[in-house]
Design an enzyme around this catalytic site. Structure first.
Site, PDB file in Angstrom:
ATOM      1  N   HIS A 145       0.829  -1.208   0.000  1.00  0.00           N
ATOM      2  CA  HIS A 145       0.000   0.000   0.000  1.00  0.00           C
ATOM      3  C   HIS A 145       0.866   1.261   0.000  1.00  0.00           C
ATOM      4  CE1 HIS A 145      -3.330  -2.721   0.928  1.00  0.00           C
ATOM      5  NE2 HIS A 145      -2.561  -3.219   1.869  1.00  0.00           N
TER       6      HIS A 145
ATOM      7  N   SER B 150      16.640  15.327 -20.131  1.00  0.00           N
ATOM      8  CA  SER B 150      15.622  16.369 -20.163  1.00  0.00           C
ATOM      9  C   SER B 150      16.136  17.531 -20.995  1.00  0.00           C
ATOM     10  CB  SER B 150      15.293  16.843 -18.741  1.00  0.00           C
ATOM     11  OG  SER B 150      14.534  18.038 -18.772  1.00  0.00           O
TER      12      SER B 150
END
Length: 551
Positions: A249, A373
């Site tokens: 989770h 990038s």
């Protein structure tokens, strides 16, 4: 002659839309693509078909050299121009990574296998004593027809396409092509009308499609999936001992090892690989509606179902005796669904590794000159796993559609399967691209053990599980509740954990063992599980014998 760059390019295209539009692009180009055809050995097909196995295991082309179908040397400035106009990136940007599929899954491949089936059927007819009109061929005549298969070239395929412009029927164009090729042969010219004898187009097509799939998966897809699984197995073994904080989770959970988590994917993928190898690739040859109507009208004394079964098995395929005009395509649905499951598991791997990279559990080996990038110079993005994930999704969509559409055909047949089948190369192409991208990404990974260690060092709360479990064993009341109070929502340190253990009424040995535990050593049997799981995955892959039939 229309046999220049664009026409040759469209015949090798994996996407039918790219292929269909290529003729209309750069029509002024007079350059030619270079193709090689080292098809210099005879086409010998196995005759047995086991009920156990696939394409592959039950369906074999022995010593066919079919793997040397045209090596598509699409290179240079002319190809760059062509690829820039491709509607599918498989036929443009990614061509270099998927071109190995082109000899099998392109229109060229479809035409090639149609030619093969038509010639093999005429040869089969010559072996049936009752068909006196087609006597046994001489060794020279058989060699001539074999040469039409092994010597089949891109120019031959283009000739078929030129005939199709007149017939507006692709299979009939193949029949006419073969008649043209054989009309000057003194022996074969006497039996030209027995090309395509008693056949519906789907008799030829279904066998061609089956051979396309069998060869593409055996010779292109399986080697890459096996390389991928073996890479995961090696990675699992190499990192079997490296402790890692689990996350359930998205929250810290009981520690594991990095190798154990990787090994799970190796086993899952190897199981699906094994399932793939057990799919039976089917073929039919029962005429216009599956009843041998025309066959029996011409030769009522012949056991045509037996002849059809012998013929289909001689091609290395399994025989489907109960059909309409088409082979029912149920095996295709099973095959494509198996690939979908394999791809879905690989998406799970891609996204997990993406998350591990995000957590800095992995570093990525950089390559000089690469840019992550356009504005952030520091970036080293997990682009290979992202590319793999994206292409797997595209493949799943295509293959799932085929699996759901192909088994449905109105009454005895409609044509919707025909246009859908032309897209098989798309699903396999995006799958192949994804597998290769994942392999590139795996090769760039470097474990960041310092980060893994530090993450564990900040998660002493994970020892609540073993402490409360030992407390249960020795009858300490409300162990879970006591550990919940200590750890849930609280800052837990090594010191606070040790103080809690020291205050427990436990046997000295049990208390000593708990005090020895750290988040780094609380890994259970993860190391052993990682190694045995990797061995299991390797055994599953190595146990699948591709291109082998039972004797």
């Amino acid at each position: 002659m229309e046999c220049g760059l664009l026409n040759r390019g469209r015949l090798s295209s994996l996407n039918p839309i790219s292929a269909a539009t290529t003729r209309r692009r750069h029509s002024e180009s007079k350059e030619f693509l270079s193709f090689h055809y080292p098809l210099n050995s005879s086409f010998q097909l196995s005759t047995s078909c086991s009920r156990r196995g696939f394409i592959c295991k039950t369906s074999t082309l022995r010593d066919t050299n079919i793997s040397t179908l045209p090596a598509m040397n699409l290179a240079g400035e002319n190809f760059e121009s062509w690829s820039l106009m491709a509607l599918s990136p498989l036929d443009g940007r990614y061509w270099g990574k998927v071109k190995d599929l082109a000899p099998y899954m392109s229109e060229y491949g479809l035409i090639y296998f149609r030619v093969l089936v038509e010639i093999k059927w005429l040869l089969k007819l010559s072996q049936i004593p009752e068909v006196t009109e087609v006597p046994s061929f001489s060794e020279e005549a058989e060699s001539y027809m074999q040469g039409l298969i092994t010597g089949f070239s891109i120019n031959d395929a283009l000739e078929v396409k030129r005939i199709e412009k007149v017939t507006n029927h692709d299979v009939k164009a193949v029949e006419y092509f073969l008649k043209q090729k054989c009309q000057s042969h003194p022996e074969i010219s006497k039996v030209l009308e027995f090309f395509h004898f008693a056949c519906t187009s789907e008799d030829i097509n279904n066998l061609a499609h089956a051979l396309m799939l069998k060869e593409a998966i055996n010779r292109v897809i399986f080697p890459v999936t096996d390389e991928l699984i073996k890479a995961l197995c090696n990675m699992a073994k190499d990192t079997a001992h490296i402790p890692m904080l689990s996350h359930t989770h998205g929250q810290p959970a009981s520690p594991t090892t990095l190798g154990k988590e990787i090994s799970i994917f190796a086993v899952r993928l190897s199981r699906e690989r094994q399932e793939l190898s057990q799919v039976e690739i089917m073929g039919k040859f029962a005429g216009a509606v599956g009843n041998y109507n025309a066959h029996l009208a011409a030769y009522p004394e012949i056991n045509w179902p037996q002849i059809a079964e012998e013929f289909v098995k001689s091609l290395g395929l399994c025989f489907n005796p109960y059909v309409t005009q088409i082979e029912t395509h149920d095996y295709m649905a099973k095959l494509f669904h198996a690939i979908v499951r394999f791809n879905t598991i690989l998406i799970d791997f891609d996204t997990d590794v993406w998350s591990y990279i995000s957590k800095r559990y992995f570093k990525q080996i950089t390559k000089a000159g690469e840019i992550g990038s356009s504005t952030m110079p520091h970036k080293v993005n997990p682009i290979d796993f992202e590319n793999s994930e994206g292409n797997l999704g595209k493949a799943i969509g295509s293959l799932r559609h085929l699996a759901e559409k192909l088994p449905i055909s109105r009454l005895q047949r409609d044509l919707t399967d025909s246009t859908a089948l032309r897209n098989m190369g798309e699903g396999l192409g995006h799958s192949l691209l994804a597998y290769k991208s994942a392999l590139v990404g795996i090769a760039k990974l470097k474990v960041n053990e310092a980060c893994l260690h530090e993450d564990l060092n900040q998660a002493w709360e994970v020892l609540a599980e073993p402490i409360q479990t030992v407390m249960r064993r020795y009858g300490v009341p409300e162990p879970y509740e006591k550990l919940k109070q200590l750890t849930r929502g609280q800052a837990v340190t090594e010191e606070s954990i040790r103080q809690f253990i020291e205050g427990l009424e436990l046997p000295r040995e049990a208390k000593t063992n708990l005090l020895k535990l750290t988040p780094h050593t609380y890994i259970g049997a993860a190391t052993e599980l990682a190694r045995t799981a990797a061995d299991t995955a390797l055994n599953l892959v190595n146990g699948v014998k591709v291109l082998e039939t039972d004797s």
